[in-house]
Design an enzyme around this catalytic site. Structure first.
Site, PDB file in Angstrom:
ATOM      1  N   MET A  79      -0.995 -13.461   1.375  1.00 33.37           N
ATOM      2  CA  MET A  79      -0.843 -13.907  -0.014  1.00 33.37           C
ATOM      3  C   MET A  79       0.226 -13.060  -0.704  1.00 33.37           C
ATOM      4  SD  MET A  79      -4.535 -15.238  -1.228  1.00 33.37           S
ATOM      5  CE  MET A  79      -5.289 -13.672  -1.542  1.00 33.37           C
ATOM      6  N   LEU A 137       3.183  -7.633  -0.107  1.00 30.99           N
ATOM      7  CA  LEU A 137       3.009  -7.087   1.242  1.00 30.99           C
ATOM      8  C   LEU A 137       3.029  -5.560   1.259  1.00 30.99           C
ATOM      9  CD1 LEU A 137       5.322  -9.550   3.222  1.00 30.99           C
ATOM     10  CD2 LEU A 137       2.873  -9.749   2.734  1.00 30.99           C
ATOM     11  N   HIS A 138       2.246  -5.011   2.177  1.00 30.80           N
ATOM     12  CA  HIS A 138       2.213  -3.567   2.390  1.00 30.80           C
ATOM     13  C   HIS A 138       2.235  -3.303   3.887  1.00 30.80           C
ATOM     14  CE1 HIS A 138      -1.963  -4.284   3.345  1.00 30.80           C
ATOM     15  NE2 HIS A 138      -2.185  -4.774   2.132  1.00 30.80           N
ATOM     16  N   GLU A 139       2.148  -2.033   4.230  1.00 29.19           N
ATOM     17  CA  GLU A 139       2.233  -1.616   5.632  1.00 29.19           C
ATOM     18  C   GLU A 139       1.224  -2.366   6.520  1.00 29.19           C
ATOM     19  OE1 GLU A 139       4.793   0.438   5.983  1.00 29.19           O
ATOM     20  OE2 GLU A 139       4.531   0.365   8.158  1.00 29.19           O
ATOM     21  N   HIS A 191       0.195  -5.504   6.301  1.00 31.35           N
ATOM     22  CA  HIS A 191       0.768  -6.805   6.684  1.00 31.35           C
ATOM     23  C   HIS A 191       1.892  -6.603   7.706  1.00 31.35           C
ATOM     24  CE1 HIS A 191      -0.580  -7.706   2.410  1.00 31.35           C
ATOM     25  NE2 HIS A 191      -1.203  -8.661   3.099  1.00 31.35           N
ATOM     26  N   GLN A 249     -13.887 -12.156   6.849  1.00 31.75           N
ATOM     27  CA  GLN A 249     -12.910 -13.253   6.865  1.00 31.75           C
ATOM     28  C   GLN A 249     -12.468 -13.559   8.301  1.00 31.75           C
ATOM     29  OE1 GLN A 249      -9.449 -14.063   4.096  1.00 31.75           O
ATOM     30  NE2 GLN A 249      -8.366 -12.782   5.575  1.00 31.75           N
ATOM     31  N   ARG A 292      -4.502  -5.145  -3.694  1.00 34.28           N
ATOM     32  CA  ARG A 292      -5.193  -4.829  -4.952  1.00 34.28           C
ATOM     33  C   ARG A 292      -5.060  -3.351  -5.341  1.00 34.28           C
ATOM     34  NH1 ARG A 292      -8.513  -8.974  -2.963  1.00 34.28           N
ATOM     35  NH2 ARG A 292      -8.772 -10.639  -4.506  1.00 34.28           N
TER      36      ARG A 292
HETATM   37  O1  PAF Z   1      -6.350 -12.347   3.699  1.00 33.16           O
HETATM   38  C1  PAF Z   1      -5.600 -13.032   2.979  1.00 33.16           C
HETATM   39  O2  PAF Z   1      -4.590 -12.555   2.461  1.00 33.16           O
HETATM   40  C2  PAF Z   1      -5.948 -14.479   2.735  1.00 33.16           C
HETATM   41  O3  PAF Z   1      -7.318 -14.660   2.634  1.00 33.16           O
HETATM   42  C3  PAF Z   1      -5.338 -15.462   3.747  1.00 33.16           C
HETATM   43  C4  PAF Z   1      -5.890 -15.230   5.150  1.00 33.16           C
HETATM   44  C5  PAF Z   1      -3.822 -15.291   3.762  1.00 33.16           C
HETATM   45  C6  PAF Z   1      -5.654 -16.901   3.348  1.00 33.16           C
HETATM   46  O4  PAF Z   1      -5.153 -17.200   2.094  1.00 33.16           O
END
Ligand code: PAF
Length: 283
Positions: free
Chosen positions: A29, A32-34, A36, A153, A189
């Site tokens: 989403m 981005l950080h380290e 990702h 998740q 966050r």
């Molecule tokens: O973990 C996230 O950033 C979100 O839940 C995802 C997997 C990109 C789905 O929107």
């Protein structure tokens, strides 16, 4: 890095690369950080063509304010992805991902959808599954890279992949949580926290580690471990603790009174400076 914004551009990028290569997909989403970037690195290490999506998925937010406040910084994201060697960035709009006539699915996720994050964020996992399912259908990845900071998740998406019968074509790759030098789990966050709160937030991983030690040493009952952890988190500047819980290998909540079951994971969610953080540890 190729940047694509709509389905036609995405499809022509995929058909231009899809001969004899695997596609690794990193859904994000943004902001981005380290953490990702480590997912991108994992995909690159596998030799996959790496596609990353940046899409703030409104339907997975059960709290409008959280959606509005979610950090967005696409220019910086593009720069970071370019540096990380990402091959393609998909940045669709809401209308492209979910056009007005889009038929949302209701996935039979079972109990995992009712507990922990599912309990505190009703509808969240249906929103996550719908968007990830949509992206899988558009991208046809061979591998999907997710970070275990969002362990529940990961388990939910694994279930969705199973329900949709994507296996073995789509494989879910679980990647380790990336932490800062002090141990705080990286999260988009965190950007909303003061530096003092970021320090205080270290109590989450400290209590998780301590709980793990107490379980392995059999020094306390789960109930006591839980109460000690919640007290420590609250005494360290957190406003509230949603949960500090133990689940087994099948991701079922463990009854604190029971001495029979062995926890496989400990998970927590707590709020500081109005920002809800989650973390977990594997036993
Ligand atoms: O973990 C996230 O950033 C979100 O839940 C995802 C997997 C990109 C789905 O929107």
């Amino acid at each position: 890095m190729e940047i694509v914004e709509n389905i036609n551009e995405l499809a022509s990028y995929i058909s231009s690369v899809k001969t004899n290569v695997n596609i690794g997909f990193v859904p994000t989403m943004g902001a981005l950080h380290e953490g990702h970037l480590n997912l991108i690195k994992a995909s690159k290490l596998n030799g996959d063509i790496t596609i990353c999506s940046v899409f703030v998925n409104k339907i997975q937010f059960n709290n409008e304010e959280d959606f509005i406040k979610y950090p967005r910084n696409i220019d910086q994201d593009i720069e970071l992805l370019q540096q990380a060697g990402c091959d393609c960035l998909f940045i669709p709009t809401q209308e492209i991902v979910f056009p007005l006539d889009y038929e949302f699915e209701n996935f039979e996720l079972g109990n995992i959808e009712e507990i922990l994050e599912g309990f505190y964020r009703p509808g969240h996992f249906q929103g996550v599954c719908n968007v990830v399912n949509r992206f899988i259908n558009l991208i046809h990845p061979n591998k999907l890279y997710l970070g275990i900071k969002d362990l529940q998740q990961c388990k939910v998406i694994e279930k969705m992949i199973h329900l949709e019968k994507y296996e073995p074509t789509v494989e879910l790759v679980y990647c380790a949580t990336t932490r800062n030098e002090k141990g705080l789990a990286l999260s988009s966050r965190n950007k909303r926290l003061s530096s003092i709160a970021q320090e205080k937030a270290l109590i989450l991983i400290e209590t998780l580690k301590s709980a793990k030690e107490q379980i392995l040493n059999k020094s306390n009952h789960l109930y006591t471990i839980q109460q000690l952890a919640i007290d420590a988190i609250l005494n360290n500047g957190f406003e509230s603790v949603d949960y500090f819980e133990f689940v087994n290998q099948d991701f079922e909540l463990i009854d604190h009174q029971s001495t029979e079951q062995s926890p496989a994971f400990i998970l927590t969610a707590a709020t500081i400076e109005g920002v809800r953080l989650i973390d977990n540890i594997i036993l």
